[in-house]
Structures are given as structure tokens and as C-alpha cells.
Design a protein around this motif. Structure first.
Motif, PDB file in Angstrom:
ATOM      1  N   GLU A 122       7.526   3.377  -7.708  1.00  0.00           N
ATOM      2  CA  GLU A 122       8.878   2.823  -7.640  1.00  0.00           C
ATOM      3  C   GLU A 122       9.621   3.039  -8.955  1.00  0.00           C
ATOM      4  OE1 GLU A 122      10.212  -1.139  -5.501  1.00  0.00           O
ATOM      5  OE2 GLU A 122       9.488  -1.591  -7.502  1.00  0.00           O
ATOM      6  N   THR A 123      10.868   3.435  -8.869  1.00  0.00           N
ATOM      7  CA  THR A 123      11.698   3.625 -10.053  1.00  0.00           C
ATOM      8  C   THR A 123      12.046   2.284 -10.673  1.00  0.00           C
ATOM      9  OG1 THR A 123      12.636   5.660  -9.150  1.00  0.00           O
ATOM     10  CG2 THR A 123      13.858   4.589 -10.920  1.00  0.00           C
ATOM     11  N   PHE A 124      11.927   2.182 -11.982  1.00  0.00           N
ATOM     12  CA  PHE A 124      12.207   0.944 -12.706  1.00  0.00           C
ATOM     13  C   PHE A 124      13.562   1.103 -13.389  1.00  0.00           C
ATOM     14  CE2 PHE A 124      10.744  -2.018 -16.338  1.00  0.00           C
ATOM     15  CZ  PHE A 124      11.328  -3.106 -15.701  1.00  0.00           C
ATOM     16  N   HIS A 125      14.542   0.307 -12.946  1.00  0.00           N
ATOM     17  CA  HIS A 125      15.911   0.425 -13.453  1.00  0.00           C
ATOM     18  C   HIS A 125      16.156  -0.553 -14.601  1.00  0.00           C
ATOM     19  CE1 HIS A 125      17.390   3.126 -10.279  1.00  0.00           C
ATOM     20  NE2 HIS A 125      16.565   2.474  -9.477  1.00  0.00           N
ATOM     21  N   LEU A 126      16.968  -0.127 -15.535  1.00  0.00           N
ATOM     22  CA  LEU A 126      17.274  -0.938 -16.718  1.00  0.00           C
ATOM     23  C   LEU A 126      18.387  -1.949 -16.447  1.00  0.00           C
ATOM     24  CD1 LEU A 126      16.998  -1.565 -19.752  1.00  0.00           C
ATOM     25  CD2 LEU A 126      18.521   0.380 -20.204  1.00  0.00           C
ATOM     26  N   ARG A 162      18.973   5.305 -17.842  1.00  0.00           N
ATOM     27  CA  ARG A 162      18.889   3.870 -17.523  1.00  0.00           C
ATOM     28  C   ARG A 162      17.868   3.606 -16.415  1.00  0.00           C
ATOM     29  NH1 ARG A 162      22.659   1.127 -20.108  1.00  0.00           N
ATOM     30  NH2 ARG A 162      22.489  -0.706 -18.772  1.00  0.00           N
ATOM     31  N   LYS A 163      16.794   4.373 -16.438  1.00  0.00           N
ATOM     32  CA  LYS A 163      15.723   4.173 -15.465  1.00  0.00           C
ATOM     33  C   LYS A 163      14.480   4.924 -15.931  1.00  0.00           C
ATOM     34  CE  LYS A 163      17.017   8.118 -12.552  1.00  0.00           C
ATOM     35  NZ  LYS A 163      17.447   8.558 -11.203  1.00  0.00           N
ATOM     36  N   LEU A 164      13.335   4.493 -15.411  1.00  0.00           N
ATOM     37  CA  LEU A 164      12.069   5.165 -15.631  1.00  0.00           C
ATOM     38  C   LEU A 164      11.469   5.504 -14.270  1.00  0.00           C
ATOM     39  CD1 LEU A 164      10.500   2.938 -18.456  1.00  0.00           C
ATOM     40  CD2 LEU A 164      11.498   5.216 -18.706  1.00  0.00           C
ATOM     41  N   THR A 165      10.982   6.725 -14.130  1.00  0.00           N
ATOM     42  CA  THR A 165      10.407   7.150 -12.857  1.00  0.00           C
ATOM     43  C   THR A 165       8.888   7.279 -12.996  1.00  0.00           C
ATOM     44  OG1 THR A 165      10.763   9.475 -13.423  1.00  0.00           O
ATOM     45  CG2 THR A 165      12.495   8.354 -12.160  1.00  0.00           C
ATOM     46  N   PHE A 166       8.204   7.135 -11.861  1.00  0.00           N
ATOM     47  CA  PHE A 166       6.747   7.159 -11.837  1.00  0.00           C
ATOM     48  C   PHE A 166       6.275   7.982 -10.647  1.00  0.00           C
ATOM     49  CE2 PHE A 166       8.233   3.261 -13.753  1.00  0.00           C
ATOM     50  CZ  PHE A 166       7.506   3.182 -14.930  1.00  0.00           C
ATOM     51  N   SER A 167       5.072   8.532 -10.775  1.00  0.00           N
ATOM     52  CA  SER A 167       4.492   9.284  -9.666  1.00  0.00           C
ATOM     53  C   SER A 167       3.967   8.319  -8.607  1.00  0.00           C
ATOM     54  CB  SER A 167       3.350  10.178 -10.170  1.00  0.00           C
ATOM     55  OG  SER A 167       2.248   9.381 -10.594  1.00  0.00           O
ATOM     56  N   ARG A 168       3.498   8.873  -7.500  1.00  0.00           N
ATOM     57  CA  ARG A 168       3.066   8.049  -6.368  1.00  0.00           C
ATOM     58  C   ARG A 168       1.930   7.114  -6.736  1.00  0.00           C
ATOM     59  NH1 ARG A 168      -0.871   7.814  -2.749  1.00  0.00           N
ATOM     60  NH2 ARG A 168      -1.978   9.550  -3.734  1.00  0.00           N
ATOM     61  N   THR A 169       1.092   7.505  -7.681  1.00  0.00           N
ATOM     62  CA  THR A 169      -0.093   6.710  -8.011  1.00  0.00           C
ATOM     63  C   THR A 169       0.112   5.806  -9.217  1.00  0.00           C
ATOM     64  OG1 THR A 169      -0.970   8.485  -9.408  1.00  0.00           O
ATOM     65  CG2 THR A 169      -1.603   8.497  -7.072  1.00  0.00           C
ATOM     66  N   VAL A 213       0.856  -1.180   0.000  1.00  0.00           N
ATOM     67  CA  VAL A 213       0.000   0.000   0.000  1.00  0.00           C
ATOM     68  C   VAL A 213       0.895   1.233   0.000  1.00  0.00           C
ATOM     69  CG1 VAL A 213      -1.804   1.291   1.185  1.00  0.00           C
ATOM     70  CG2 VAL A 213      -1.805  -1.202   1.288  1.00  0.00           C
ATOM     71  N   SER A 214       0.605   2.165  -0.900  1.00  0.00           N
ATOM     72  CA  SER A 214       1.294   3.445  -0.926  1.00  0.00           C
ATOM     73  C   SER A 214       0.377   4.488  -0.301  1.00  0.00           C
ATOM     74  CB  SER A 214       1.636   3.830  -2.369  1.00  0.00           C
ATOM     75  OG  SER A 214       2.177   5.128  -2.428  1.00  0.00           O
ATOM     76  N   CYS A 215       0.912   5.281   0.634  1.00  0.00           N
ATOM     77  CA  CYS A 215       0.083   6.237   1.378  1.00  0.00           C
ATOM     78  C   CYS A 215       0.664   7.643   1.299  1.00  0.00           C
ATOM     79  CB  CYS A 215      -0.037   5.815   2.842  1.00  0.00           C
ATOM     80  SG  CYS A 215      -0.845   4.220   3.089  1.00  0.00           S
ATOM     81  N   ALA A 216      -0.227   8.612   1.353  1.00  0.00           N
ATOM     82  CA  ALA A 216       0.169  10.018   1.379  1.00  0.00           C
ATOM     83  C   ALA A 216      -0.769  10.768   2.307  1.00  0.00           C
ATOM     84  CB  ALA A 216       0.136  10.624  -0.014  1.00  0.00           C
ATOM     85  N   TYR A 217      -0.202  11.701   3.098  1.00  0.00           N
ATOM     86  CA  TYR A 217      -0.987  12.578   3.969  1.00  0.00           C
ATOM     87  C   TYR A 217      -1.292  13.880   3.218  1.00  0.00           C
ATOM     88  CZ  TYR A 217      -0.326   9.960   8.331  1.00  0.00           C
ATOM     89  OH  TYR A 217      -0.374   9.023   9.320  1.00  0.00           O
ATOM     90  N   ILE A 218      -2.564  14.267   3.190  1.00  0.00           N
ATOM     91  CA  ILE A 218      -2.963  15.517   2.555  1.00  0.00           C
ATOM     92  C   ILE A 218      -3.963  16.226   3.469  1.00  0.00           C
ATOM     93  CG2 ILE A 218      -4.086  16.597   0.558  1.00  0.00           C
ATOM     94  CD1 ILE A 218      -3.116  14.286  -1.132  1.00  0.00           C
ATOM     95  N   HIS A 219      -3.707  17.507   3.734  1.00  0.00           N
ATOM     96  CA  HIS A 219      -4.637  18.303   4.543  1.00  0.00           C
ATOM     97  C   HIS A 219      -5.732  18.824   3.621  1.00  0.00           C
ATOM     98  CE1 HIS A 219      -6.251  21.413   7.164  1.00  0.00           C
ATOM     99  NE2 HIS A 219      -5.664  20.783   8.165  1.00  0.00           N
ATOM    100  N   THR A 220      -6.972  18.385   3.865  1.00  0.00           N
ATOM    101  CA  THR A 220      -8.081  18.704   2.972  1.00  0.00           C
ATOM    102  C   THR A 220      -8.845  19.952   3.386  1.00  0.00           C
ATOM    103  OG1 THR A 220      -9.497  17.200   4.244  1.00  0.00           O
ATOM    104  CG2 THR A 220      -8.375  16.305   2.301  1.00  0.00           C
ATOM    105  N   GLY A 221      -8.336  20.706   4.374  1.00  0.00           N
ATOM    106  CA  GLY A 221      -8.971  21.936   4.796  1.00  0.00           C
ATOM    107  C   GLY A 221      -9.421  21.908   6.231  1.00  0.00           C
TER     108      GLY A 221
END
Length: 298
Positions: free
Chosen positions: A227-231, A266-273, A123-131
Motif C-alpha cells: 500500500e502506498t503511504f501518503h504524506l 509526497r508519498k512512499l511506494t512499496f512492493s507487493r511483499t 492478505v495480499s495475493c498474487a497468481y504465478i505460473h510455476t511451470g
């Protein structure tokens, strides 16, 4: 009690050092509260610990007469009785029991607790203040498959409800799967069969579970959200195969998008989602493809 709903007919026992037992019922939030004037009848058994272990062939009678039973015996000695903890044992062990986290405070807590749900590998989690309050946005990564079903999201949300802090909201969403294009150029040894090497490569770089139980290098369980995907590990795995002299990548990017090529870094990066995906299904190439170009061999 803390793991139940307000309608559950449950209770817990509190046992004192002198053996006195009290029953503790719910409060209509965690377990149902008994109505005033409710009468209870208790049926219970009390053991005597290891003193109740009897030797073999010490049982001869049944408590109820059963005409069809002609003989009773216990072939083996009794076992399984457990003595009550002494005060000294309680004082020694109690501090270590509190090291198990049973509430969600940090993002790591949500991640650890989320892995307890069947069918979720991470599970990937993030804290966000919604107001008005803090919301934890949880992103489940299902085990062994791509789709995140509504039932799985609901199960995770209900699971967190037991552990989350007051005034702390939890939202469970679905990850965004990013198909990739990967093409390797492989130089085959002169005495090696090109077709056999190709079969080995396609078996190794598959999205399935292999016959020996291991996972193919492109199996969904190998990818994590953000997660970064390395070649380099892919090149190293290809060059370890028998009959392969050298391997290099010709294409390493998001599907259909040359601007995202990861050959230079030599890698591909991705956002949290985002989660990488390479199904390599010839009938649906838009879900990611892996191709091999070869020279040499026989």
C-alpha cells in the motif's frame, strides 16, 4: 463434510420434503468412510416446531423420579421452536444462499477467505505460473503486531486447503517490513505550551492503541502490504491539533536511505511483499522513527 479431514467421524443429514431422513457419510477424503457391514444405532429427537411451545406453569412432572425434587414448574413460556421451511420458502431463499462464495477462485476470494482466520487482518495475493500449474502466493498481514508466526502461516495454509481449486497450489510467506524515518517541523502558537503540543503529537503519531480505543497513526494495523503511504494525511492530522499553526515534513523516507525520499512526490511506494513500519521505539530506532522539531510557543 467438505470442511473435515479424512479421519473425522462425521456425517450429515439429508431431509426430504416428506420428512424422510438419510445419513450421508464421508469418503476417506472428507470424513471417514464406514467399513462394510458396520451397524449403527440412532438416538435422535424430533420436534414439532412452534406447536411445541407451551405456556407458563404447564410443566408439573419429571420423566425420572428424583426424591430431592419436590416441585417442578416453568416460569416462562416455551420458545425457540422453528417450523420446517415450506417449498415456497425454499424456492424464494435458495438463490440468495449461493451468493456467498465458499471456494477460492480469484485473488479477491483468497483475500476475503484469509480474513476469516483469527489474527489476520488482511492478505495480499498474487497468481504465478510455476511451470506446471498456477500457484497463489498469499502474504498474511497479522493483526495488531509485526511478526508472522509459523503457527499463523500454517493456520492460513490449512484454511485455504478447504477452498482452493484442484491443481491449484497455495504458498504462504511472510511480509518484509520496511522501517521509515519521518520528521515533522511544527510551528506552535505563541500562547500554547510547546511541551503539551509535543506530548499530543507523540500520542497521535504512535504505534500503540490510544486510551480512547482508537489507533495511533503509526499503529501496525494501519499499514497494508504494497500500500502506498501518503504524506498529506500526516500533515493534516498534525495541523488539526490545538496549538499548532502549521506543520511540514523535513524527512519522509525509508530508514537510512536518502535516495528513497518521498518529500517530492509526497508519498512512499512499496512492493507487493513490503509493509511500512514505524515502531518509534527509542531502544531500537532501526524499526522506524518519528521525530518532531518545534518552534514558537512558550
Amino acid at each position: 463434510l467438505l470442511a473435515t479431514t479424512g479421519s473425522a467421524l462425521v456425517f450429515t443429514t439429508d431431509i426430504e420434503a416428506d420428512g424422510t431422513v438419510s445419513l450421508r457419510f464421508g469418503d476417506n477424503t472428507f470424513g471417514r468412510r464406514p467399513l462394510p457391514g458396520t451397524q449403527f444405532t440412532a438416538s435422535y429427537r424430533v420436534g414439532i416446531g412452534t406447536a411445541g411451545h407451551i405456556g407458563p406453569d404447564k410443566l408439573f412432572h419429571l420423566a425420572l423420579p428424583l426424591p430431592e425434587v419436590t416441585e417442578v414448574r416453568n416460569i416462562t413460556a416455551g420458545e425457540g421452536g422453528r417450523n420446517p421451511e415450506t417449498n415456497a420458502q425454499i424456492r424464494k431463499r435458495a438463490p440468495f444462499l449461493f451468493k456467498t462464495q465458499e471456494r477460492a477462485v480469484t485473488r479477491e476470494d483468497y483475500q476475503t477467505l484469509g480474513r476469516r482466520v483469527a489474527g489476520i487482518q488482511d492478505v495480499s495475493c498474487a497468481y504465478i505460473h510455476t511451470g506446471s500449474w498456477i500457484t497463489t502466493f498469499a502474504l498474511p498481514d497479522p493483526e495488531g503486531r509485526i511478526e508472522t508466526s509459523d503457527a499463523l502461516r500454517t493456520a492460513l495454509r490449512d484454511h485455504y486447503e478447504v477452498f482452493r481449486l484442484a491443481a491449484h497450489d497455495v504458498e504462504v510467506s511472510s511480509p518484509v517490513y520496511v522501517p521509515l524515518e519521518i520528521t515533522l517541523h511544527v510551528c506552535v502558537a505563541p500562547n500554547a505550551s510547546r511541551s503539551q503540543v509535543r506530548q499530543q503529537l507523540l500520542r497521535l503519531f504512535s504505534s500503540r492503541r490510544l486510551p480512547d480505543g482508537s489507533l495511533g497513526l503509526l499503529h501496525p494495523n494501519r499499514f497494508r502490504a504494497g500500500e502506498t503511504f501518503h504524506l498529506s494525511p500526516l500533515i493534516a492530522a498534525a495541523q488539526k491539533l490545538d496549538g499548532v499553526i502549521a506543520a511540514k515534513a523535513l524527512r519522509f523516507r525509508r530508514f537510512g536511505d536518502p535516495r528513497t525520499s518521498g518529500l517530492g512526490d509526497r508519498k512512499l511506494t512499496f512492493s507487493r511483499t513490503e509493509i511500512a513500519r514505524v515502531d518509534n521505539n527509542i531502544s531500537n530506532p532501526a524499526n522506524g522513527v518519528f521525530e518532531v522539531e518545534m518552534d514558537g510557543g512558550r
